[in-house]
Structures are given as structure tokens and as C-alpha cells.
Design an enzyme around this catalytic site. Structure first.
Site, PDB file in Angstrom:
ATOM      1  N   CYS A 169       0.840  -1.194   0.000  1.00  0.00           N
ATOM      2  CA  CYS A 169       0.000   0.000   0.000  1.00  0.00           C
ATOM      3  C   CYS A 169       0.875   1.243   0.000  1.00  0.00           C
ATOM      4  CB  CYS A 169      -0.874   0.058   1.247  1.00  0.00           C
ATOM      5  SG  CYS A 169      -2.062  -1.285   1.362  1.00  0.00           S
ATOM      6  N   GLY A 208      -0.268   0.498  -4.910  1.00  0.00           N
ATOM      7  CA  GLY A 208      -1.588  -0.083  -4.713  1.00  0.00           C
ATOM      8  C   GLY A 208      -2.571   0.529  -5.678  1.00  0.00           C
ATOM      9  N   ASN A 224       0.291   0.799   5.942  1.00  0.00           N
ATOM     10  CA  ASN A 224       1.009  -0.002   4.945  1.00  0.00           C
ATOM     11  C   ASN A 224       1.707  -1.128   5.695  1.00  0.00           C
ATOM     12  OD1 ASN A 224       4.030   0.609   2.952  1.00  0.00           O
ATOM     13  ND2 ASN A 224       2.553  -1.029   2.819  1.00  0.00           N
ATOM     14  N   GLY A 225       1.424  -2.362   5.297  1.00  0.00           N
ATOM     15  CA  GLY A 225       2.069  -3.500   5.958  1.00  0.00           C
ATOM     16  C   GLY A 225       1.075  -4.617   6.188  1.00  0.00           C
ATOM     17  N   TYR A 272      12.717  -3.725  -6.322  1.00  0.00           N
ATOM     18  CA  TYR A 272      11.616  -3.657  -7.270  1.00  0.00           C
ATOM     19  C   TYR A 272      10.421  -2.816  -6.833  1.00  0.00           C
ATOM     20  CZ  TYR A 272       7.166  -5.639  -8.984  1.00  0.00           C
ATOM     21  OH  TYR A 272       5.888  -5.809  -9.417  1.00  0.00           O
ATOM     22  N   SER A 329      10.940  -2.246 -14.381  1.00  0.00           N
ATOM     23  CA  SER A 329      11.808  -2.436 -13.218  1.00  0.00           C
ATOM     24  C   SER A 329      13.139  -3.086 -13.573  1.00  0.00           C
ATOM     25  CB  SER A 329      11.069  -3.249 -12.159  1.00  0.00           C
ATOM     26  OG  SER A 329      10.509  -4.391 -12.750  1.00  0.00           O
ATOM     27  N   ASP A 340      13.889  -8.414 -12.619  1.00  0.00           N
ATOM     28  CA  ASP A 340      14.187  -8.205 -11.195  1.00  0.00           C
ATOM     29  C   ASP A 340      13.953  -9.434 -10.351  1.00  0.00           C
ATOM     30  OD1 ASP A 340      11.264  -8.039 -10.312  1.00  0.00           O
ATOM     31  OD2 ASP A 340      11.404  -6.482 -11.829  1.00  0.00           O
ATOM     32  N   CYS A 369      15.283  -7.188   5.701  1.00  0.00           N
ATOM     33  CA  CYS A 369      14.600  -8.479   5.716  1.00  0.00           C
ATOM     34  C   CYS A 369      14.915  -9.148   4.387  1.00  0.00           C
ATOM     35  CB  CYS A 369      13.085  -8.287   5.842  1.00  0.00           C
ATOM     36  SG  CYS A 369      12.176  -9.843   5.626  1.00  0.00           S
TER      37      CYS A 369
END
Ligand code: SF4
Length: 490
Positions: free
Chosen positions: A18, A45, A119-120, A266, A307, A370, A457
Site C-alpha cells: 500500500c 496499490g 502499509n504493511g 523492485y 523495473s 528483477d 529483511c
């Protein structure tokens, strides 16, 4: 087979989560500015968009399904005067694609209304849903974002002020959450302790005017001419008050920073800046790195638009093989595009990408992308390149093999649908029909981030999930664990 057919209909990409944007600037057309901010973040999004505007103590919300330009027009924006606006672009990761799940979420408390944009993705949404079960009759959506909002409402109505209530609500959440929260006491920004999803802030005009802007990426600041001041740090809560030149910053939790590395590769726009440089530069560098790691003789290097282009230019520089535009993208194919028939589907990739025979014919081609998720799109792409006359097709991927699903706000397939989790490198080569295939190494991907290499991550490449999850959530997507068809390395 049914599952495969279904998988074929899903986009063969990691899909963004998002976009979040907010402006707090007395005397400015905050709804219009937020419209432009969301427009710059449209890539994050495309399912729904919304803006909530505070005008004094009142809040007005407009949200609907579709792109920002479809949801808002000048009439709608003119009916939204105010001095604080929160905006959101949604791609669904928890909760289906329906207007009730569009954001921002607006709720009332004893201290007045608030608007929240997220967002998440929470990994303890079920647990939080159970803890808030006494409020279930008031739920209007099926999103984890609404759960965060109800946890905040409960904290405020329980007697806390806004800042303490936001920290208490965030403390009940586990997972990835970058939040913009508009309240009668100003604008708050908060990131989870690991900072998995990005969130930056800046100001408009002279800093002493205290006109604040929040955005998922710096491209949202650029579009309205705002200056970048910094990132909302992992585990940080920032309180912006209109007219005050220095916001109040609190570290509400301390965890090791773990930004999603796919934002670098990306998801985020190439003109957005992370760690002091544009992502174009990072992607160019991983292309050079890829050329060093997996050189091959060829006549031209092409990138899969958009990308794959910066990495392809970097690969060209690193290898000395000329870059060429071999694929033209139709920029107007969105997620709501009507799916082609089966016969049309066999023509496949050309709906979105069309190869240029004049460039490709008789050439040994290196094609840079990518990532490879399921491999269905890559396979069609290779066929299209050969049909256009390429004599050899060497595929190079500017990320390591994706072997694990994401639980932190990116829509991925189950593990059994990820081609690199199921097949060896040689099997993937046969499946895609390429002459050779190589991925960027994880070391190369991290080394290209220089001093920040430990700040990411990387779970979808190595299964090292930084945020603990319940077994039920893990097993919902990790089909091949623990028997472990382990990561297929190049
Ligand atoms: S698992 Fe992959 S996509 Fe998800 S946050 Fe981590 S690096 Fe990003």
C-alpha cells in the site's frame, strides 16, 4: 491442476502492499496535495484510494475502488477543505478487494475522531481480532488495519492521550506497520520496530512554517515540492503539530532494523531515495554486480520494463555488452484489465510487453528481470524473444531465487507455487526454455547496499523471518517446510 490454473490467473509478480501519504499544513489545499502524493505512490496499490480531511474538529472521508484518478475529481477535492489530510492507496494483503476495506479507517473516540492509513501486514491479526471480539459488532471491514484502529480507539477511550494510546495500540500489534494517523491534536507517524515498510517525512515551504508531509516514499514528497527531512525510524513515533518547526520524536520500541529488501530491488519507484541515494543507482549497481557474477557472451543486453531497465543498464556497463531497448511495454494495462481468453492468453506476454524484432533478430540476447516468482511470465517472455528472432536467450535476475513467501505486507504465492522452491536451477532452465539462467547472489545484493547491508529483511530468499509468527500463519503459506526443498542457489 485447478490450483495451477488459478495461479496462472494471478499476476506473476510480488505485488506491492500500500501507499500512505499525509499533509498537515494550515492554509494549504491539503486534499489536493494528498491527491498528488497518492498519484506518485500509485505503483504501491491500485485497488482502492481514499483521503480523510480534518476541518477543525470535523473529519470528512472519501474513498472508493479504483485508481486515484478514478476515485477523485476536482469537485470531490473542493468539497474537502481542511488543514490535515491522510491518504491511502490499497493493494489487498489482508481482507478482500472491496470498498469497505478501502482506507483510511475513520473512527470516533472520547477525544474526537481520527483517521488511520496503514502499509504493511500484521502477523497476529487473528489474536488481535479475538482480543477485540467485544467490538466485533462495530467492525465494518475484514482488514488488519481496522483492528489497529479499534485498538487505538480502545486505548483512547480507556483514558490515554493520543501519543500514549498510539504506543499502547502499536504494542498490541506484531508484524509490519507503517502508519499515518490524523487526530485533533495533529499528525502522528509510526513504524514497527523493524521498519519493514518505508515511511519518510518532509516539509513544505520554510521549515519554520511547520507544514508537514508524510509519504511511503520520497517520490511523494517530490511531486508536491516538499523537502525530505528524514525517515520515520524503525520503532519510532513522530508527532507533528501544525506551525511547530520541530516534531516530537519517540522511540517506542527497539528492534534490529529490517527494511524489506524488495523495496530496493523492485517495489519502490527508482526515483525514490533510500539511504541517501536513488533506487535507480542501487539497481544500476546490482546490475553491474550481476554482470561480474554471471558473465556470458552475447550481442545485446535488454531489460524487462520498467523495473528491469536500471539493472540492465548496469549489467551492460559491467559486461561491456551494449544495452538495447528490446521490449516495449504497454503502460496502460492495470490490475483491473479484463483477462484475455485462453487463445489470447497463448499470445500471452504481448498484451503487456511487445518485443522488437528489428532489435532482437539474429542476436544473442541477455535479458535482465528483477525476480522470478512462478515463472509463467518469464516462460512466455522467452518464447516471445525467440519468436522475434533472438538466437540465444540468457536470463539474468537481479535478485536471488525467491524460495519463501512474504507475511509482511507483500502479496506472494504459497511456497509450493514459487518455482525456485520446487525446481533446481537446471530444471528452471528447461522450464523457461532459456540457454542459461543466473540469479544475483544474496551476498551481492547486500554488498551493493554498502554500509546498510545488515538492515534488511531477506526472508523470501532465505526463510529467515525477522518477526516471529504463529505456526498457523507460517503453515498457511510455507507448504514445503520443514521437509525443506531448500533454497535453490545459482
Ligand atoms: S519476506 Fe521478502 S517481500 Fe516480505 S518483507 Fe521480507 S524481503 Fe520483503
Amino acid at each position: 491442476m485447478a490450483a495451477v490454473a488459478l495461479a496462472e490467473e494471478r499476476p506473476d509478480r510480488m505485488e506491492e502492499a500500500c501507499g500512505v501519504f499525509a499533509v498537515y499544513a494550515t492554509g494549504q489545499p491539503v486534499a489536493n496535495l494528498t491527491y498528488f502524493g497518492l498519484y506518485a505512490l500509485q505503483h504501491r496499490g491500485q485497488e482502492s484510494a481514499g483521503i480523510a480531511v480534518f476541518n477543525g474538529a470535523k473529519i470528512r472521508l472519501h474513498k472508493d475502488m479504483g485508481l486515484v484518478s478514478q476515485v477523485f475529481d476536482q469537485d470531490v477535492l473542493e468539497r474537502m477543505p481542511g488543514d490535515l489530510a491522510i491518504g491511502h492507496n490499497r493493494y489487498s494483503t489482508t481482507g478482500s478487494s472491496r470498498v469497505c476495506n478501502a482506507q483510511p479507517v475513520v473512527l470516533m473516540t472520547r477525544l474526537g475522531p481520527f483517521g488511520l492509513a496503514h502499509n504493511g501486514n500484521l502477523v497476529n491479526a487473528n489474536e488481535l481480532r479475538e482480543a477485540l471480539d467485544h467490538l466485533a459488532g462495530e467492525f465494518t471491514s475484514t482488514t488488519d488495519s481496522e483492528l489497529i484502529a479499534f485498538a487505538l480507539q480502545e486505548a483512547v477511550d480507556g483514558g490515554l492521550g493520543w501519543s500514549a494510546a498510539i504506543r499502547q495500540a502499536a504494542g498490541r500489534c506484531r508484524g509490519a506497520f507503517s502508519l499515518a494517523i490524523g487526530t485533533p491534536e495533529g499528525l502522528f507517524a509510526l513504524r514497527d520496530g523493524y521498519g519493514v515498510r518505508p515511511l519518510v517525512f518532509g516539509h513544505m515551504g520554510d521549515k519554520h512554517q511547520g507544514q508537514w508531509v508524510l509519504s511511503s516514499e520520497t517520490c511523494g514528497l517530490d511531486i508536491i515540492g516538499a523537502s525530505y527531512d528524514g525517515d520515520v525510524g524503525p520503532g519510532e513515533l513522530i508527532h507533528f503539530r501544525a506551525g511547530e518547526p520541530v516534531p516530537e520524536r519517540v522511540r517506542w520500541i527497539v528492534e534490529p532494523a529490517k527494511l524489506c529488501v524488495f523495496e530496493m530491488i523492485y517495489f519502490a519507484r527508482p526515483d525514490s531515495r533510500f539511504f541517501g541515494e536513488s533506487l535507480y543507482s542501487y539497481r544500476h549497481r546490482i546490475g553491474e554486480m550481476l554482470a561480474r557474477e554471471s558473465a556470458v557472451e552475447a550481442d545485446i543486453v535488454i531489460g524487462v520494463p520498467d523495473s528491469g531497465i536500471p539493472a540492465a543498464i548496469g549489467f551492460s556497463k559491467g559486461s561491456g555488452i551494449p544495452f538495447a531497448d528490446g521490449l516495449i511495454k504497454n503502460r496502460y494495462v492495470g490490475r483491473t484489465f479484463i483477462q484475455p481468453t485462453q487463445a489470447m492468453r497463448e499470445a500471452g506476454i504481448r498484451v503487456k510487453l511487445n518485443p522488437l524484432p528489428d532489435v532482437l533478430s539474429g542476436k544473442r540476447v541477455i535479458v535482465i528481470d528483477d525476480s522470478i516468482v512462478r515463472g509463467t511470465t518469464s516462460r512466455k517472455l522467452v518464447m516471445a524473444l525467440r519468436d522475434a528472432g533472438a538466437t540465444e536467450v540468457h536470463m539474468r535476475i537481479s535478485s536471488p531465487p525467491v524460495t519463501h513467501p512474504c507475511f509482511y505486507g507483500i502479496d506472494t504465492d504459497n511456497q509450493e507455487q514459487l518455482i525456485a522452491a520446487r525446481l533446481t536451477l537446471d530444471e528452471i532452465i528447461v522450464h523457461l526454455g532459456v540457454d542459461s539462467l543466473a540469479y544475483l547472489s544474496q551476498e551481492g545484493m547486500l554488498e551493493a547496499a554498502h554500509d546498510h547491508s545488515s538492515h534488511f529483511c531477506t526472508a523470501c530468499f532465505d526463510g529467515n523471518y525477522p518477526i516471529p509468527m504463529d505456526d498457523a500463519i507460517r503453515s498457511s503459506k510455507l507448504m514445503l517446510e520443514p521437509s525443506g526443498l531448500a533454497a535453490t542457489k545459482p
